[in-house]
Design a protein around this motif. Structure first.
Motif, PDB file in Angstrom:
ATOM      1  N   LEU A 109       0.818  -1.220   0.000  1.00  0.00           N
ATOM      2  CA  LEU A 109       0.000   0.000   0.000  1.00  0.00           C
ATOM      3  C   LEU A 109       0.853   1.272   0.000  1.00  0.00           C
ATOM      4  O   LEU A 109       0.345   2.364  -0.234  1.00  0.00           O
ATOM      5  CB  LEU A 109      -0.929   0.006   1.223  1.00  0.00           C
ATOM      6  CG  LEU A 109      -1.906  -1.174   1.327  1.00  0.00           C
ATOM      7  CD1 LEU A 109      -2.662  -1.132   2.649  1.00  0.00           C
ATOM      8  CD2 LEU A 109      -2.880  -1.166   0.156  1.00  0.00           C
ATOM      9  N   LEU A 110       2.156   1.119   0.278  1.00  0.00           N
ATOM     10  CA  LEU A 110       3.058   2.270   0.251  1.00  0.00           C
ATOM     11  C   LEU A 110       3.517   2.526  -1.178  1.00  0.00           C
ATOM     12  O   LEU A 110       3.647   1.590  -1.976  1.00  0.00           O
ATOM     13  CB  LEU A 110       4.279   2.027   1.150  1.00  0.00           C
ATOM     14  CG  LEU A 110       3.998   1.733   2.628  1.00  0.00           C
ATOM     15  CD1 LEU A 110       5.304   1.424   3.356  1.00  0.00           C
ATOM     16  CD2 LEU A 110       3.277   2.903   3.288  1.00  0.00           C
ATOM     17  N   GLN A 111       3.791   3.797  -1.485  1.00  0.00           N
ATOM     18  CA  GLN A 111       4.259   4.148  -2.831  1.00  0.00           C
ATOM     19  C   GLN A 111       5.555   4.951  -2.758  1.00  0.00           C
ATOM     20  O   GLN A 111       5.708   5.844  -1.920  1.00  0.00           O
ATOM     21  CB  GLN A 111       3.209   4.967  -3.571  1.00  0.00           C
ATOM     22  CG  GLN A 111       2.001   4.148  -4.009  1.00  0.00           C
ATOM     23  CD  GLN A 111       1.359   4.700  -5.276  1.00  0.00           C
ATOM     24  OE1 GLN A 111       1.327   5.901  -5.487  1.00  0.00           O
ATOM     25  NE2 GLN A 111       0.862   3.824  -6.129  1.00  0.00           N
ATOM     26  N   PHE A 112       6.485   4.611  -3.660  1.00  0.00           N
ATOM     27  CA  PHE A 112       7.757   5.315  -3.775  1.00  0.00           C
ATOM     28  C   PHE A 112       7.850   5.863  -5.197  1.00  0.00           C
ATOM     29  O   PHE A 112       7.843   5.111  -6.162  1.00  0.00           O
ATOM     30  CB  PHE A 112       8.910   4.329  -3.494  1.00  0.00           C
ATOM     31  CG  PHE A 112      10.289   4.928  -3.599  1.00  0.00           C
ATOM     32  CD1 PHE A 112      10.941   5.419  -2.485  1.00  0.00           C
ATOM     33  CD2 PHE A 112      10.950   4.980  -4.826  1.00  0.00           C
ATOM     34  CE1 PHE A 112      12.218   5.956  -2.584  1.00  0.00           C
ATOM     35  CE2 PHE A 112      12.214   5.513  -4.938  1.00  0.00           C
ATOM     36  CZ  PHE A 112      12.859   6.003  -3.814  1.00  0.00           C
ATOM     37  N   PHE A 113       7.874   7.165  -5.324  1.00  0.00           N
ATOM     38  CA  PHE A 113       7.884   7.851  -6.632  1.00  0.00           C
ATOM     39  C   PHE A 113       6.743   7.344  -7.531  1.00  0.00           C
ATOM     40  O   PHE A 113       6.918   7.098  -8.728  1.00  0.00           O
ATOM     41  CB  PHE A 113       9.226   7.663  -7.340  1.00  0.00           C
ATOM     42  CG  PHE A 113       9.670   8.904  -8.074  1.00  0.00           C
ATOM     43  CD1 PHE A 113      10.756   9.632  -7.635  1.00  0.00           C
ATOM     44  CD2 PHE A 113       8.989   9.368  -9.191  1.00  0.00           C
ATOM     45  CE1 PHE A 113      11.166  10.787  -8.296  1.00  0.00           C
ATOM     46  CE2 PHE A 113       9.378  10.514  -9.852  1.00  0.00           C
ATOM     47  CZ  PHE A 113      10.477  11.233  -9.405  1.00  0.00           C
ATOM     48  N   GLY A 114       5.576   7.173  -6.916  1.00  0.00           N
ATOM     49  CA  GLY A 114       4.392   6.769  -7.675  1.00  0.00           C
ATOM     50  C   GLY A 114       4.342   5.299  -8.026  1.00  0.00           C
ATOM     51  O   GLY A 114       3.443   4.843  -8.746  1.00  0.00           O
ATOM     52  N   VAL A 115       5.316   4.506  -7.544  1.00  0.00           N
ATOM     53  CA  VAL A 115       5.385   3.072  -7.850  1.00  0.00           C
ATOM     54  C   VAL A 115       5.144   2.287  -6.567  1.00  0.00           C
ATOM     55  O   VAL A 115       5.588   2.687  -5.484  1.00  0.00           O
ATOM     56  CB  VAL A 115       6.770   2.708  -8.452  1.00  0.00           C
ATOM     57  CG1 VAL A 115       6.880   1.207  -8.704  1.00  0.00           C
ATOM     58  CG2 VAL A 115       7.017   3.490  -9.734  1.00  0.00           C
ATOM     59  N   CYS A 116       4.445   1.160  -6.681  1.00  0.00           N
ATOM     60  CA  CYS A 116       4.202   0.298  -5.519  1.00  0.00           C
ATOM     61  C   CYS A 116       5.534  -0.042  -4.846  1.00  0.00           C
ATOM     62  O   CYS A 116       6.478  -0.493  -5.513  1.00  0.00           O
ATOM     63  CB  CYS A 116       3.482  -0.975  -5.976  1.00  0.00           C
ATOM     64  SG  CYS A 116       3.394  -2.253  -4.704  1.00  0.00           S
ATOM     65  N   PHE A 117       5.624   0.162  -3.544  1.00  0.00           N
ATOM     66  CA  PHE A 117       6.884  -0.029  -2.831  1.00  0.00           C
ATOM     67  C   PHE A 117       7.389  -1.467  -2.939  1.00  0.00           C
ATOM     68  O   PHE A 117       8.590  -1.718  -3.004  1.00  0.00           O
ATOM     69  CB  PHE A 117       6.708   0.371  -1.361  1.00  0.00           C
ATOM     70  CG  PHE A 117       8.000   0.413  -0.588  1.00  0.00           C
ATOM     71  CD1 PHE A 117       9.102   1.111  -1.074  1.00  0.00           C
ATOM     72  CD2 PHE A 117       8.117  -0.230   0.634  1.00  0.00           C
ATOM     73  CE1 PHE A 117      10.295   1.162  -0.359  1.00  0.00           C
ATOM     74  CE2 PHE A 117       9.302  -0.190   1.356  1.00  0.00           C
ATOM     75  CZ  PHE A 117      10.398   0.507   0.857  1.00  0.00           C
ATOM     76  N   LEU A 118       6.460  -2.410  -2.991  1.00  0.00           N
ATOM     77  CA  LEU A 118       6.826  -3.823  -3.143  1.00  0.00           C
ATOM     78  C   LEU A 118       7.576  -4.045  -4.454  1.00  0.00           C
ATOM     79  O   LEU A 118       8.581  -4.771  -4.493  1.00  0.00           O
ATOM     80  CB  LEU A 118       5.555  -4.676  -3.098  1.00  0.00           C
ATOM     81  CG  LEU A 118       5.669  -6.113  -2.584  1.00  0.00           C
ATOM     82  CD1 LEU A 118       6.328  -6.166  -1.217  1.00  0.00           C
ATOM     83  CD2 LEU A 118       4.296  -6.770  -2.545  1.00  0.00           C
ATOM     84  N   SER A 119       7.124  -3.401  -5.519  1.00  0.00           N
ATOM     85  CA  SER A 119       7.796  -3.506  -6.823  1.00  0.00           C
ATOM     86  C   SER A 119       9.187  -2.890  -6.755  1.00  0.00           C
ATOM     87  O   SER A 119      10.143  -3.393  -7.361  1.00  0.00           O
ATOM     88  CB  SER A 119       6.980  -2.792  -7.913  1.00  0.00           C
ATOM     89  OG  SER A 119       5.679  -3.320  -7.985  1.00  0.00           O
ATOM     90  N   CYS A 120       9.324  -1.783  -6.025  1.00  0.00           N
ATOM     91  CA  CYS A 120      10.630  -1.122  -5.873  1.00  0.00           C
ATOM     92  C   CYS A 120      11.625  -2.053  -5.185  1.00  0.00           C
ATOM     93  O   CYS A 120      12.790  -2.152  -5.595  1.00  0.00           O
ATOM     94  CB  CYS A 120      10.486   0.162  -5.065  1.00  0.00           C
ATOM     95  SG  CYS A 120       9.461   1.410  -5.846  1.00  0.00           S
ATOM     96  N   LEU A 121      11.167  -2.728  -4.130  1.00  0.00           N
ATOM     97  CA  LEU A 121      12.048  -3.648  -3.401  1.00  0.00           C
ATOM     98  C   LEU A 121      12.540  -4.756  -4.320  1.00  0.00           C
ATOM     99  O   LEU A 121      13.693  -5.191  -4.245  1.00  0.00           O
ATOM    100  CB  LEU A 121      11.310  -4.236  -2.190  1.00  0.00           C
ATOM    101  CG  LEU A 121      10.909  -3.230  -1.099  1.00  0.00           C
ATOM    102  CD1 LEU A 121      10.082  -3.909  -0.021  1.00  0.00           C
ATOM    103  CD2 LEU A 121      12.143  -2.563  -0.483  1.00  0.00           C
ATOM    104  N   ASP A 122      11.673  -5.194  -5.207  1.00  0.00           N
ATOM    105  CA  ASP A 122      12.026  -6.225  -6.184  1.00  0.00           C
ATOM    106  C   ASP A 122      13.115  -5.700  -7.135  1.00  0.00           C
ATOM    107  O   ASP A 122      14.098  -6.379  -7.427  1.00  0.00           O
ATOM    108  CB  ASP A 122      10.771  -6.621  -6.974  1.00  0.00           C
ATOM    109  CG  ASP A 122      10.958  -7.934  -7.717  1.00  0.00           C
ATOM    110  OD1 ASP A 122      11.593  -8.838  -7.146  1.00  0.00           O
ATOM    111  OD2 ASP A 122      10.499  -8.028  -8.870  1.00  0.00           O
ATOM    112  N   ILE A 123      12.948  -4.464  -7.590  1.00  0.00           N
ATOM    113  CA  ILE A 123      13.928  -3.817  -8.486  1.00  0.00           C
ATOM    114  C   ILE A 123      15.287  -3.700  -7.790  1.00  0.00           C
ATOM    115  O   ILE A 123      16.342  -3.877  -8.410  1.00  0.00           O
ATOM    116  CB  ILE A 123      13.411  -2.424  -8.921  1.00  0.00           C
ATOM    117  CG1 ILE A 123      12.263  -2.572  -9.919  1.00  0.00           C
ATOM    118  CG2 ILE A 123      14.531  -1.557  -9.502  1.00  0.00           C
ATOM    119  CD1 ILE A 123      11.482  -1.293 -10.184  1.00  0.00           C
TER     120      ILE A 123
END
Length: 599
Positions: free
Chosen positions: A489-503
């Motif tokens: 539910l958190l967002q980092f630069f408009g992207v789902c934070f979970l996806s960011c962690l994956d990146i």
């Protein structure tokens, strides 16, 4: 009293510039008795913040940027539960009593609340909101100097007591040339500014007693029937807080946090700072001594002022809709404060030609420093303030803002962005609406629009390190979830934070977050790399930011990672001040050389 000015914008600008000139004359000089504050006190949330504030005050006094012969103090909140700015006020009273005994009975005291962590404007988190740089002055003004300048006329027309204000707002006002704002009545005295009803929903609103004058005047002394804290528009009408222009009232309230009221003749009077006389302060101190330890957040505005005036009722003490965290003690403590202060008068100084600006969020900061022509005109804000940077075309209405920075002539900064205390190399391009603070970007870099980049010096195991927070200016660092399964539910630069962690090749575990494991947010997420040099730190954090924007992998596994919360714990204030001083000296030297070449 003078009637409201025909050209309020002009008189406001002239009055503001006069106060700035008067303060400038006092900088670095001993002040005469009664000419200035006896004590200027700043509140801090914890020991780390207290030390940071003391270091910066010491630097300012050493460089003669503040009036001398004044007692400057930093009062830290006690360890434990958060106590709010009301609790900080009570704590400051106890500190004054310990330091001065009965001596402070005769003092004029300015108390500035700056104890938050500035999560909505994180470039102010490390060194404090009251030390936020402003784009004018040489040396650069910070919020502290501006506060002292805008209140320059107050102490000589004030009975002993305390003026309470916040670190992230600006009050500008104009009154008749022969008039002064007087704080000489018992009880509380507050400033009031005409505002739209919408603005009133996020401020305190005064319900004033009836008044005889047919026309508005720049300065009016009124009595308050009751005070409403962040009321609904419906409540403003219900309690007769809504005003309508009297005869000949042509004031244009455009600017500040106040939209133009030309189309809507209805308005309310909202709060900013307030004063309490010494007798009232002693009453609050005796109460604080009696209760011992506070375990809940008290609001100096909502909980003190709502108890005042003949129309005050106890109902508000049970309303916790505006409270971030409801503690079991809160309602009981509010009721005790209500009964303590009940019957105390609330005097109101109505300033009909005034502006109130809030600079506590990234959105407000960018707007007021780059796009707001009103504040720019009133304060004399500059697009390039004490910096080395190629000229910006004057035709651009939405300019960038450069504060005490050194930028290569081949670098570029798009409109709407602010760069402070930084160095940018020749191949650096900054997009629109960015904030760059305390950074050194030497290598080729393209910062996307709405990027937030802020570097901190750290002291870890006695070694100097650096870490750079990089995210979006619109990211909500305060938003939190209770469980790891909800971090999507958190967002980092408009992207789902979970996806960011994956990146970034980071696993979702409890170790990913510092501090409270049931309050998971971008603020306490361990995602920012620690590096050995400032430039490497910025470059690495920009890579993680670009990876998210481009959806391309960039592993953070090999780095020591910190959260913003931890960065503040390890911050090395002395090194950050040294870096700023190096930039200052380089700009000063460059200016001297330029003067020699042109002479």
């Amino acid at each position: 009293m003078a009637a409201t000015s025909a050209l309020p914008g002009v008189s406001l600008r002239e009055a503001t510039q006069r106060r700035l000139r008067r303060f400038s004359e006092l900088r670095g000089k001993p002040v005469a008795a009664g000419e200035f504050w006896d004590i200027v006190a700043i509140t801090a949330a914890d020991d780390k913040q207290e030390l940071a504030y003391k270091q910066q005050l010491s630097e300012k006094l050493k460089k003669k940027e503040l009036p001398l012969g004044v007692q400057y103090h930093v009062f830290v909140d006690p360890a434990g539960a958060k106590i709010g700015n009301g609790g900080s006020t009570l704590c400051a009273l106890r500190c004054l009593e310990k330091l001065y005994g009965d001596e402070w009975n005769s003092f004029t005291i300015l108390l500035i609340h700056s104890g938050g962590y500035s999560q909505r404007l994180p470039n102010a988190s490390a060194l404090g909101k009251i030390f936020t740089a402003l784009p004018f002055g040489s040396p650069i003004y910070q919020m502290l100097e501006l506060k002292l300048a805008m209140y320059i006329d107050f102490p000589s027309h004030m009975n002993p007591g305390i003026l309470v204000t916040c670190a992230d707002d600006i009050e500008l006002y104009s009154i008749g040339e022969s008039e002064y704002i007087r704080f000489d009545k018992p009880g509380f005295t507050a400033l009031a500014h005409p505002s739209s009803l919408t603005v009133g929903t996020t401020h305190g609103v005064f319900v004033l007693e009836p008044f005889n004058y047919l026309e508005h005047r720049d300065l009016e002394y009124r009595s308050c029937h009751r005070f409403l804290h962040k009321p609904s528009i419906e409540k403003m009408y219900q309690f007769d807080a809504v005003c309508r222009p009297r005869n000949f009232f042509q004031q244009n309230f455009a600017g500040g946090d106040i939209p133009s009221l030309k189309l809507d003749p209805e308005y309310v009077y909202t709060d900013s700072l307030f004063y309490m006389d010494h007798k009232t302060a002693k009453k609050l101190l005796a109460f604080y001594e009696k209760i011992g330890t506070l375990n809940c957040e008290i609001d100096a505005y909502g909980d003190f002022l709502q108890a005042l005036g003949p129309g005050a009722t106890v109902e508000y003490t049970r309303n916790t809709s505006n409270v971030t965290k409801e503690e079991s003690e809160l309602v009981d403590m509010r009721q005790r404060i209500f009964h303590l202060l009940r019957g105390t008068s609330l005097n109101v100084v109505v300033l009909n030609n005034s502006k109130f600006y809030h600079i506590g969020t990234t959105e407000e900061y960018l707007f007021h420093f780059t796009s707001d022509s009103n504040l720019k005109s009133e304060l004399g804000l500059q697009s390039i303030a004490f910096s080395i940077f190629p000229a910006i075309p004057e035709c651009s209405s939405n300019k960038s803002c450069i504060i005490q920075s050194i930028l290569d002539s081949r670098s570029s900064v798009a409109p709407g962005s602010v760069v402070e205390y930084s160095r940018l190399g020749p191949d650096v391009s900054v997009g629109e609406n960015c904030i760059i603070s305390g950074s050194c970007i030497i290598t080729t870099a393209v910062l996307s629009a709405h990027s937030f980049v802020c570097s901190l010096s750290l002291k870890m195991n006695r070694h100097l390190k650096y870490s750079t927070m990089a995210c979006g200016v619109q990211d909500n660092l305060k938003k939190n979830v209770k469980t790891l399964s909800d971090i999507k539910l958190l967002q980092f630069f408009g992207v789902c934070f979970l996806s960011c962690l994956d990146i970034w090749n980071l696993k979702v575990t409890e170790e990913l977050f510092s501090g409270n494991k049931t309050c998971l947010s971008l603020w306490n997420a361990r995602i920012f790399p620690v590096c050995s040099s400032l430039s490497d730190s910025v470059t690495t954090s920009l890579k993680m930011l670009n990876a998210v924007q481009n959806k391309s992998a960039f592993s953070l596994n090999k780095y020591k990672l910190l959260s913003i919360e931890e960065m503040l714990f390890y911050k090395d204030v002395e090194d950050m001040i040294t870096y700023r001083e190096q930039i200052f000296l380089e700009i000063t030297l460059n200016r001297k050389q330029s003067d020699l070449e042109t002479s």
